[in-house]
Design a protein around this motif. Structure first.
Motif, PDB file in Angstrom:
ATOM      1  N   ASP A 262       0.803  -1.235   0.000  1.00 25.52           N
ATOM      2  CA  ASP A 262       0.000   0.000   0.000  1.00 25.52           C
ATOM      3  C   ASP A 262       0.831   1.280   0.000  1.00 25.52           C
ATOM      4  N   LEU A 282       3.424  -2.908  -8.592  1.00 27.90           N
ATOM      5  CA  LEU A 282       2.177  -2.236  -8.207  1.00 27.90           C
ATOM      6  C   LEU A 282       1.144  -3.282  -7.810  1.00 27.90           C
ATOM      7  N   ARG A 286      -0.206  -3.700  -4.043  1.00 26.54           N
ATOM      8  CA  ARG A 286      -1.172  -2.593  -4.106  1.00 26.54           C
ATOM      9  C   ARG A 286      -0.465  -1.247  -3.946  1.00 26.54           C
ATOM     10  N   ARG A 287       0.677  -1.127  -4.613  1.00 31.38           N
ATOM     11  CA  ARG A 287       1.460   0.110  -4.520  1.00 31.38           C
ATOM     12  C   ARG A 287       0.997   1.093  -5.592  1.00 31.38           C
ATOM     13  N   SER A 288       1.295   2.368  -5.358  1.00 28.92           N
ATOM     14  CA  SER A 288       0.871   3.429  -6.269  1.00 28.92           C
ATOM     15  C   SER A 288       2.041   4.295  -6.703  1.00 28.92           C
TER      16      SER A 288
END
Lengths: 349, 349
Positions: A262, A282, A286-288
């Protein structure tokens, strides 16, 4: 109306030379400012050289402006003559869109009016920036500079400062977090100071081993040499937030595995085609990857007040207006720690 | 131990053929499931063909599993024999990392155990998936299927369903928002159903005009043909969230200007090198590109319950196990609306 001595570029390959611009007579909501200092941003060079194809010549760059109030419009009651004030990257916006309504003038849906090279109702039809003896700006876009800050060192806060402060605040950086600041230049050195002052464990991430000592002097708790694959592997999944200040295209994906689940990396340096995007880090975490542009007026005032509380200014090298062309050459060679600031008061009459 | 009839691939260029695997004897926390239906996911094809270079042959694919309880371990008290249950993309995780502690087993820091082709303490040392007559799975990774759902249509919920439900929930999709679902396949058709059921104005975004009618049948309020530049320009800045289900590399940046300020596009389809990244729409709007991987067990149960409440299942075409190789060919030609489901009970004895 009043005239102002300034420096302007007249064509893409010309040096900046002395020039005169006309400033509007202050209206009821305006502040007339005698400029003391103006920081020199890479954007200034891009516009002077017409790198982005939209420069209107003659151009007067400069959007890191600190000065004192010379005169106030009749409706401006909360400033006084002689007060130290500042102007950043924009001097107007639509005032009624959802962004403006939420103190995010930088994302004005009609487009903000940049401090230079913007469309203006003033004579000349274009805004002229801070490489100038004075400027007239709507009160809403004028910031108060805390009295305890060195005014020259404060000038770069108006662009390099807010550009790094805003994303750190937006993504909730605080004590207990680990923040990586990628790239050590005008933006990166401010990122280190802010992340540290917000209480985060702050790691300078760089490809240049020789920058380590300075990063620690600026407040970094640690330095991660990104060319050291073993060190990078050891830090995988350790970062809550990455502030990417690298000013040119590079492989952004390569940093993503440093982030926790995250986590977010925010790009503030490289604008435009930047990288090949690999979605794997990503998706598997769940990386941005995000971007951020300077900050709104309310947040910029908050940043200046934060700097007053924490005694934060930019590391600067003061130059005279006449040195600007040489300063541009040195900036293009990355030869400045970490921001040139023009002493307007000592340069222009 | 027990044996199970199944279909397996034995090399990267071989068809799937009848095979037998050994399932462990159910331990105290295990559930022994008679498989009724198994959805066919694109990932199955990638593994059968060893596209990612990590297939252990023989491989038994299948991670969209619905069946009934044949037997329960002594510690499993909340299920009963004959109850309809399901298994998704993973069958174990470390149970004690920060991700597992927060019901995000899909991001287990030690790596979850995939339902097939994963390391296992069972005989054979590898997990075998749902193209099989039965399976033994730890209770923690077994889901309850609402009684009112068609079990065949429910099978794809375990991968295509949770893959689209989870990001829509994580980014807070609700009434009053506008959501774009990019790409209309197995994932996209579920994205439309979920976004609509969550109350959002749901827009199908596609390059294929012929998909418009089906998108509306599935629940889309509107269809944006992305090849229509005028229509795209008109929709700039209108979307709160974009769910990108395109399964292959494509220009992700081109969609970013559809987002409002602070909007996010989440990639769930294309894994790996996907696009050139242009940071401009990220910076000028504080927009984000994120990724998301299936969902945790708690959230998967929530998704199944949501489907029960809203009568949501996948649009499927039922096949027999013997048809699997032909089904793979049709999937590679995008010739399925929208998911093949193997009727295991009618295929294997």
């Amino acid at each position: 109306m009043t005239t102002a001595s300034c420096f302007a570029a007249h064509a893409s390959d010309s040096p900046l030379v002395p020039h005169q611009v006309t400033r509007r007579a202050p209206g009821a909501n305006d502040v007339h400012i005698d400029i003391e200092f103006c920081g020199v941003c890479h954007t200034d060079i891009h516009y002077a050289h017409n790198d982005w194809g939209r420069t209107v010549y003659p151009i007067v760059p400069g959007h890191e402006i600190v000065g004192t109030v010379r005169a106030l419009g009749s409706s401006v009651k909360d400033l006084h003559i002689g007060q130290r004030v500042a102007v950043g990257c924009f001097v107007d916006s639509c005032h009624h869109c959802s962004s403006c309504d939420n103190d995010m003038e930088q994302y004005c849906l009609s487009g903000f009016t940049p401090t230079y090279n913007g469309s203006s109702a003033d004579e000349g039809g274009v805004t002229y920036g801070g490489y100038s003896k004075n400027i007239v700006v709507d009160r809403h876009f004028v910031l108060k500079v805390p009295e305890n800050l060195d005014p020259a060192g404060a000038a770069p806060l108006l662009c390099a400062g807010i550009t790094t402060y805003s994303p750190l605040k937006h993504w909730g950086v605080k004590a207990g977090m680990t923040v990586g600041v990628i790239g050590l230049g005008g933006l990166g050195h401010m990122g280190i100071k802010f992340a540290r002052a917000m209480g985060a464990r702050t790691v300078m991430i760089t490809n240049s081993a020789h920058k380590a000592a300075d990063a620690k002097r600026l407040g970094a708790d640690d330095v991660l040499l990104f060319t050291d694959q073993a060190a990078v592997a050891k830090q995988a999944g350790q970062f809550d937030f990455l502030l990417n200040t690298i000013p040119s295209p590079h492989d952004v994906t390569s940093y993503m595995n440093l982030l926790k689940i995250d986590g977010t990396m925010c790009i503030v340096g490289s604008i435009g085609p930047t990288s090949e995007l690999n979605s794997r880090p990503l998706i598997f975490g769940r990386r941005s990857i995000a971007g951020s542009l300077v900050g709104g007026i309310k947040e910029t005032q908050e940043m200046l007040d934060f700097c007053g509380q924490h005694q934060i200014v930019s590391d600067i090298e003061i130059i005279k207006m006449q040195d600007i062309n040489h300063a541009y050459e040195r900036m293009q060679a990355s030869d400045v720690k970490y921001r040139f600031v023009i002493d307007i008061g000592q340069s222009l009459s």
